[in-house]
Design a protein around this motif. Sequence first.
Motif, short mmCIF file in Angstrom:
data_model
loop_
_atom_site.label_atom_id
_atom_site.label_comp_id
_atom_site.label_asym_id
_atom_site.label_seq_id
_atom_site.Cartn_x
_atom_site.Cartn_y
_atom_site.Cartn_z
N ALA A 159 0.83 -1.20 0.00
CA ALA A 159 0.00 0.00 0.00
C ALA A 159 0.87 1.25 0.00
CB ALA A 159 -0.94 0.00 1.20
N VAL A 160 1.87 1.27 0.85
CA VAL A 160 2.72 2.46 0.95
C VAL A 160 3.47 2.71 -0.36
CG1 VAL A 160 4.79 3.40 2.04
CG2 VAL A 160 3.00 2.38 3.45
N THR A 161 4.04 1.65 -0.91
CA THR A 161 4.85 1.84 -2.12
C THR A 161 3.99 2.24 -3.32
OG1 THR A 161 4.76 -0.56 -2.46
CG2 THR A 161 6.72 0.33 -1.40
N THR A 162 2.87 1.55 -3.51
CA THR A 162 2.04 1.93 -4.64
C THR A 162 1.40 3.30 -4.41
OG1 THR A 162 0.04 0.87 -3.83
CG2 THR A 162 1.51 -0.47 -5.17
N GLY A 163 1.15 3.64 -3.17
CA GLY A 163 0.60 4.97 -2.89
C GLY A 163 1.56 6.06 -3.31
N VAL A 164 2.83 5.90 -2.98
CA VAL A 164 3.82 6.89 -3.38
C VAL A 164 3.89 7.00 -4.90
CG1 VAL A 164 6.29 7.37 -3.44
CG2 VAL A 164 5.20 6.74 -1.29
N VAL A 165 3.96 5.86 -5.55
CA VAL A 165 4.05 5.87 -7.01
C VAL A 165 2.81 6.50 -7.63
CG1 VAL A 165 3.96 4.35 -9.02
CG2 VAL A 165 5.64 3.94 -7.22
N ASP A 166 1.68 6.11 -7.11
CA ASP A 166 0.43 6.60 -7.67
C ASP A 166 0.31 8.11 -7.56
OD1 ASP A 166 -1.90 4.96 -8.71
OD2 ASP A 166 -2.90 6.55 -7.58
N GLN A 167 0.62 8.63 -6.40
CA GLN A 167 0.54 10.08 -6.23
C GLN A 167 1.55 10.79 -7.11
OE1 GLN A 167 -2.52 10.45 -4.72
NE2 GLN A 167 -1.56 12.15 -3.65
N GLN A 168 2.73 10.21 -7.21
CA GLN A 168 3.76 10.83 -8.03
C GLN A 168 3.32 10.93 -9.49
OE1 GLN A 168 6.82 12.21 -6.96
NE2 GLN A 168 6.42 13.05 -8.98
N ILE A 169 2.78 9.84 -9.99
CA ILE A 169 2.37 9.84 -11.40
C ILE A 169 1.14 10.71 -11.62
CG2 ILE A 169 1.35 8.37 -13.19
CD1 ILE A 169 3.22 6.16 -12.37
N SER A 170 0.20 10.66 -10.69
CA SER A 170 -1.06 11.38 -10.90
C SER A 170 -0.92 12.88 -10.67
CB SER A 170 -2.15 10.85 -9.96
OG SER A 170 -2.45 9.51 -10.26
N ASN A 171 -0.14 13.26 -9.66
CA ASN A 171 -0.20 14.65 -9.23
C ASN A 171 1.09 15.44 -9.41
OD1 ASN A 171 -2.86 14.29 -8.41
ND2 ASN A 171 -2.23 13.56 -6.40
N ASP A 172 2.15 14.77 -9.82
CA ASP A 172 3.39 15.51 -10.06
C ASP A 172 4.22 14.78 -11.11
OD1 ASP A 172 5.45 17.40 -9.77
OD2 ASP A 172 6.48 16.13 -8.30
N PRO A 173 3.61 14.53 -12.28
CA PRO A 173 4.30 13.73 -13.29
C PRO A 173 5.62 14.40 -13.70
CG PRO A 173 2.36 14.82 -14.22
CD PRO A 173 2.31 15.03 -12.74
N GLY A 174 6.64 13.61 -13.71
CA GLY A 174 7.95 14.13 -14.09
C GLY A 174 8.71 14.77 -12.94
N GLY A 175 8.03 14.96 -11.79
CA GLY A 175 8.68 15.62 -10.66
C GLY A 175 9.20 14.62 -9.64
N ARG A 176 9.47 15.12 -8.44
CA ARG A 176 10.00 14.22 -7.41
C ARG A 176 9.33 14.44 -6.06
NH1 ARG A 176 16.34 14.07 -7.35
NH2 ARG A 176 15.86 15.42 -5.55
N ARG A 177 8.17 15.07 -6.11
CA ARG A 177 7.55 15.46 -4.85
C ARG A 177 7.30 14.27 -3.93
NH1 ARG A 177 1.92 18.82 -4.82
NH2 ARG A 177 1.28 18.30 -2.69
N TRP A 178 6.77 13.19 -4.45
CA TRP A 178 6.54 12.01 -3.61
C TRP A 178 7.76 11.09 -3.62
CZ3 TRP A 178 2.36 14.70 -5.32
CH2 TRP A 178 1.32 14.90 -4.39
N THR A 179 8.44 11.06 -4.73
CA THR A 179 9.65 10.23 -4.82
C THR A 179 10.64 10.55 -3.71
OG1 THR A 179 9.45 9.95 -7.21
CG2 THR A 179 11.66 9.79 -6.28
#
Lengths: 216, 216
Positions: free
Chosen positions: B159-179
């Motif tokens: 849950a934690v890992t996919t949550g981070v990935v999901d938010q990164q792709i959905s809300n900050d594509p190309g960025g590193r905010r969740w990464t």
Amino acid sequence: MYKAAAASEWRSARRQSARDAIVDAAWRVVHAEGLAGLSLRDLAKVAGISTPTVYAYFESKNAIYDAMFGRAATEFADRMTEPYEAVDPREVLIAGFRRFIEFCTTDPARYQLLFQRTIPGFEPSPESFAPAVRALDSSCQRLAANGIRDPRHVDMWTAVTTGVVDQQISNDPGGRRWTDLVESAVDMFLAHCQGANRPRPRATTAKGRRRAPTNP
Amino acid sequence: MYKAAAASEWRSARRQSARDAIVDAAWRVVHAEGLAGLSLRDLAKVAGISTPTVYAYFESKNAIYDAMFGRAATEFADRMTEPYEAVDPREVLIAGFRRFIEFCTTDPARYQLLFQRTIPGFEPSPESFAPAVRALDSSCQRLAANGIRDPRHVDMWTAVTTGVVDQQISNDPGGRRWTDLVESAVDMFLAHCQGANRPRPRATTAKGRRRAPTNP
DNA sequence: GTCTATATCCAGATAGAC
DNA sequence: GTCTATCTGGATATAGAC
């Protein structure tokens, strides 16, 4: 002058309710055929009108998606901002998390439209998107009541919550395998933030079942 | 007999490489048009063949999606099981998380096909799905090295890992905010599991930068 | 505003010659 | 196996009568 204004108002209300009926039908089709499976033919059939009539109310298919998005976003914000019974901030946070899960898992197609970007050419208009901001604000309030204001912690919260929802929908649809982790996830999250953060949750008069303030 | 077998083998290899070329082309189209935007016309054009020829190698469009899924799943498992430089189990866990993020964010269409169920009639075949199991196994090994074996904790990890990935792709594509939350997330997760769990991580001879074993 | 009828286009899939 | 040509059906969207 008055009569004209009243008539215009009435017409506009009629028009709005016709639009609403079409959006109703659109959701019914989507629930049956999947989000990407929406076609204007099916939509018109379910709505009991003809295809061209749809174009009297919406200029394109994406405009329909936009109206669907707007309704979903409003439902979302309304649900998340309804009053919470609990007083203890941790309990309120858990309740919000539960509402979020309930909202998403009861209608995966709605979840897909609102939170994933899966329709090729579609972007929600600012007006349709607006209520989503209201919902995020309310999340931040519940976090703040737990002493959490660091933007990175807020991001962590969104990651944890969407992660749980995402896994639940993708890997155990209809079940409770990840849903049952809610309390555990909240404890994990709070321990992390409150251990590393100065501001404590405000003490309350309510029963804090386990997460008593840990510092003076 | 020998000649016939060799010829058959050669033909089968040719056939396989032709299939591979078509799958190549399919991915190119998908990267340009989106996962749902794949059409056999475009595919054939990019592959330099005619539409009917595609049917000489795949019986349907979904069979092509299935081959794409199989390749993606293999890439995923291969990447996740490559040797890890670190020795400290926490460092290995972090490295695996980073690989997962890298793998998903560098190709959102691939992520969508592998981890979200968004193509209406498509379900991966067992053969195409098999490598994904291998990847999950390797995740469990990295968790076990940190003393984590409780299935609920494994679910929490996904849950934690996919949550981070999901938010990164959905809300900050190309960025590193969740990464950029990776280390923080891992610490949060480990503190949660290891605080509530008997088994400790095996002590290692490597530099455990911060997460030294907390118990005897 | 609503309809019938239709334009236009593109999809997946097939027939049959070579 | 590969092609040209085509089938069949469905999509969005529009024309024009009422």
